[in-house]
Design an enzyme around this catalytic site. Structure first.
Site, short mmCIF file in Angstrom:
data_model
loop_
_atom_site.label_atom_id
_atom_site.label_comp_id
_atom_site.label_asym_id
_atom_site.label_seq_id
_atom_site.Cartn_x
_atom_site.Cartn_y
_atom_site.Cartn_z
N CYS A 51 37.30 33.45 36.51
CA CYS A 51 37.75 34.80 36.88
C CYS A 51 37.72 34.96 38.39
O CYS A 51 36.69 34.74 39.02
CB CYS A 51 36.84 35.84 36.22
SG CYS A 51 37.04 37.50 36.90
N CYS A 54 34.95 37.67 39.55
CA CYS A 54 33.50 37.54 39.36
C CYS A 54 32.81 37.16 40.68
O CYS A 54 33.39 36.51 41.54
CB CYS A 54 33.20 36.47 38.30
SG CYS A 54 33.24 37.11 36.59
N HIS A 114 31.38 40.64 34.05
CA HIS A 114 32.73 40.39 33.55
C HIS A 114 32.97 41.04 32.19
O HIS A 114 34.12 41.32 31.83
CB HIS A 114 32.92 38.87 33.44
CG HIS A 114 34.33 38.45 33.10
ND1 HIS A 114 35.35 38.46 34.02
CD2 HIS A 114 34.87 37.99 31.94
CE1 HIS A 114 36.47 38.03 33.44
NE2 HIS A 114 36.21 37.74 32.19
N ASN A 155 44.36 50.16 35.89
CA ASN A 155 45.14 49.71 34.74
C ASN A 155 44.18 48.97 33.84
O ASN A 155 43.57 47.98 34.25
CB ASN A 155 46.24 48.72 35.17
CG ASN A 155 47.34 49.40 35.96
OD1 ASN A 155 47.68 50.54 35.69
ND2 ASN A 155 47.88 48.70 36.93
N SER A 163 46.11 42.08 34.58
CA SER A 163 46.15 40.63 34.40
C SER A 163 44.75 40.02 34.39
O SER A 163 44.60 38.82 34.29
CB SER A 163 47.00 39.99 35.49
OG SER A 163 46.58 40.40 36.76
N HIS A 166 38.27 41.60 33.87
CA HIS A 166 37.10 42.00 34.66
C HIS A 166 37.29 43.48 35.04
O HIS A 166 38.33 43.85 35.57
CB HIS A 166 36.99 41.12 35.91
CG HIS A 166 35.66 41.27 36.59
ND1 HIS A 166 34.73 40.25 36.61
CD2 HIS A 166 35.09 42.32 37.23
CE1 HIS A 166 33.65 40.68 37.26
NE2 HIS A 166 33.85 41.93 37.64
N HIS A 168 38.00 46.54 36.75
CA HIS A 168 38.38 46.82 38.14
C HIS A 168 39.50 47.86 38.19
O HIS A 168 40.21 48.08 37.22
CB HIS A 168 38.84 45.55 38.85
CG HIS A 168 40.19 45.05 38.42
ND1 HIS A 168 40.42 44.45 37.20
CD2 HIS A 168 41.39 45.09 39.03
CE1 HIS A 168 41.70 44.12 37.10
NE2 HIS A 168 42.32 44.51 38.19
N GLN A 170 42.25 49.89 41.37
CA GLN A 170 42.94 49.62 42.61
C GLN A 170 43.07 50.90 43.44
O GLN A 170 42.95 52.00 42.92
CB GLN A 170 44.35 49.08 42.34
CG GLN A 170 44.40 47.85 41.46
CD GLN A 170 45.80 47.23 41.40
OE1 GLN A 170 46.48 47.12 42.41
NE2 GLN A 170 46.23 46.85 40.21
#
Ligand SMILES: O=P(O)(O)O[C@H]1O[C@H](CO)[C@@H](O)[C@H](O)[C@H]1O
Ligand SMILES: O=P(O)(O)O[C@H]1O[C@H](CO)[C@@H](O)[C@H](O)[C@H]1O
Lengths: 347, 347
Positions: A51, A54, A114, A155, A163, A166, A168, A170
């Site tokens: 990943c 990570c 993760h 997202n 994609s 993990h 996250h 933006q």
């Protein structure tokens, strides 16, 4: 026959954009023989060597993530907007019009773990994410006077174009106000000028009185299905106090926001007993653009699922060409979400 | 550094809606580890006993399709809009606004053959579809004076929410003008009042001169990637003669439209050597609403694929919350489509 919300096709006005939404309450009865999404519910490891988000791992541009232990932010290796974009304009008889756009795109890892998602994180850990959002918002707006708008979003789920699982989100900060917040700005300003009060404060009063579309409420925030929701289980978190942006939240409000974020996303996961996909994001006043007493912070959740963990609503043909359209009423969706447990289905 | 369309992030104005689109030309370089669509390229039989659109078969509401031999239309068994919707309005302090909407939803089978799609049909057979679109448009508008807008469209491919691969499209006719055509109407009118000429005629002149975004041209129609395209391979078919709706097309124009429809969809299939998914539809003047000399018939194609038959562009997070955004330039997309063969890859 009398017109009835719960039964008859109708349109509703989105007061935040000024645009109408079509509602077809009877339409969920239709059989579905179309596309079924695949669901991957296999548990993830706490750390994944492959990943790129990570801690300690190498990203595709060669940089190495520090061994971070809380939320962690960095500039997107494949940013859509770039800081060093030269100024430029094209205008051919007003028919071809283009203008350069500068920006900064950031990635916000919510946790070093993760395997987690927001509903599975501790309230304290979500609070730390909110603090990082504040730090980023402040840095971006104060160090770059050319930045006029900051879009914080997440997202979640591969069906939403994410994609990497993990946890996250933006941030895209840019030199002009994009289309959707610009529409909202117009509506906020109009209402404020006419009523000396924020549009969402007035709306919140109506919703708190009716209770029909309410899902969650604490001392400082409300989560509800907006009257004009487009996506089947679309929701909004609205701050009770009118603030222009995330920087204005007090410590107490931050805790309350972390709590309602956790509760709402738990309900989402419980709805179809799956890690519920969505795109979510905050709308806030423009930055480096003076005072905006008309603006009222809020957060939208746009989740695609309609019938189950594998059948989503398609915003296609009619919706793209003509008008957003939904198949269950916002009131039905709100009731379902309201009735769900606050304990995560995975325990 | 000088501003350059092909390289630098910028915004372009959609003159049909008045809204901006973000373009990030450099962004396709990013690696893709996200969702990959499944493609089903197994050939279909000419007749499928389990298909509710094939001739002679029984539909889910119990009605039986006639043994039709050309294109065939019927009212959708699960219509979103219904003819017998009672009138009604809700308005709570302008904050909750709803109004009933009447409509008729039709299904248009393009061919009795289960295995075909538009690019695989004979030009003559596509002409017959256009004739049926005309008949439907005429019937809907003349027999129902309450109908104000007729949306003709096609969802192709399961990735576009199409639940049956039998070649078919839809028509949703309704009592008010929906959001997207309404935006276009405003722009058309403004341009017409200022220039005594249709916005798309003027735009077409610029595109015919530049040739940069052109894909196909015959005596009566043009297919191009609009300067403001959002979807990676979005296109538009524009009639050279300014007509308000499909009823005005002559026999010669119908043949030319059938030809360009076939050619454009062949190129689409050839792009990734797959049955290319899209939502497509016509925008036309409102009906039962007097003369609209400002309106100019055109057809939009919104295809989701970006990199291959299995990797699409996700209009999520930033795009939903802030602004439509694309990853290759319209000029790059047009060149790719222009260079493709006019022979279908399946021969
Ligand atoms: O009517 P269909 O083909 O079953 O449904 C499809 O097209 C409709 C019109 O674009 C959409 O509202 C649906 O979400 C989609 O699945
Ligand atoms: O930046 P990511 O996560 O790779 O990309 C995802 O989010 C972006 C912002 O909403 C979208 O433009 C992309 O289409 C989507 O795949």
């Amino acid at each position: 026959m009398e017109f009835n919300f719960d039964e008859h096709p109708h349109k509703r006005l989105n007061i935040l954009t000024g645009e109408w939404v079509m509602v077809s309450p009877h339409r969920t009865k239709r059989p579905w023989q179309g596309k079924v999404e695949t669901v991957n519910n296999t548990p993830r490891p706490q750390y994944d060597a492959s990943c790129y988000l990570c801690p300690g791992n190498t990203r595709s541009d060669g940089s190495v993530n520090p061994p971070y232990t809380g939320p962690y932010a960095f500039t997107n290796d494949f940013s859509s907007l770039l800081q060093d974009t030269p100024e430029g304009n094209v205008n051919k008889n007003n028919l071809l019009q283009a203008t350069s756009e500068r920006g900064i795109c950031r990635v916000i890892c919510f946790s070093p773990r993760h395997d987690l998602t927001l509903p599975q994180m501790e309230v304290k850990a979500i609070e730390a994410v909110i603090t990082l959002w504040q730090t980023e918002f402040k840095d971006l707006s104060t160090s770059h006077s050319w930045i006029k708008h900051i879009q914080i979003f997440e997202n979640k789920g591969d069906v939403m174009g994410c994609s990497n699982p993990h946890p996250h989100g933006q941030i895209w900060a840019q030199s002009s106000v994009p289309v959707e917040p610009a529409k909202e700005g117009v509506q906020f300003l109009k209402y404020y000028q006419e009523n000396k009060k924020s549009l969402l404060s007035a709306y919140l009063e109506v919703e708190l009185e009716s209770q029909e579309r309410m899902i969650l409420e604490n001392e400082h925030f409300v989560a509800l299905v907006p009257f004009w929701a487009v996506w089947p289980y679309e929701t909004m978190i609205i701050s009770k106090r009118q603030v222009q942006n995330i920087l204005e939240f007090t410590e107490v409000e931050k805790t309350a926001l972390a709590e309602i974020l956790k509760q709402l996303t738990i309900k989402y996961d419980n709805l179809f007993e799956t890690s519920f996909p969505y795109s979510a994001g905050m709308h806030q006043a423009p930055v480096n653009d003076g005072d905006h007493p008309e603006w009222h912070w809020h957060m939208h959740f746009y989740p695609p699922l309609l019938r189950s963990a594998t059948v989503k609503k398609f915003m296609v043909g009619y919706e793209m060409l003509a008008n957003p359209q939904r198949d269950i009423t916002p009131e039905q969706a709100a009731k379902k979400l309201r009735d769900l447990s606050l304990e995560h289905y995975l325990g």
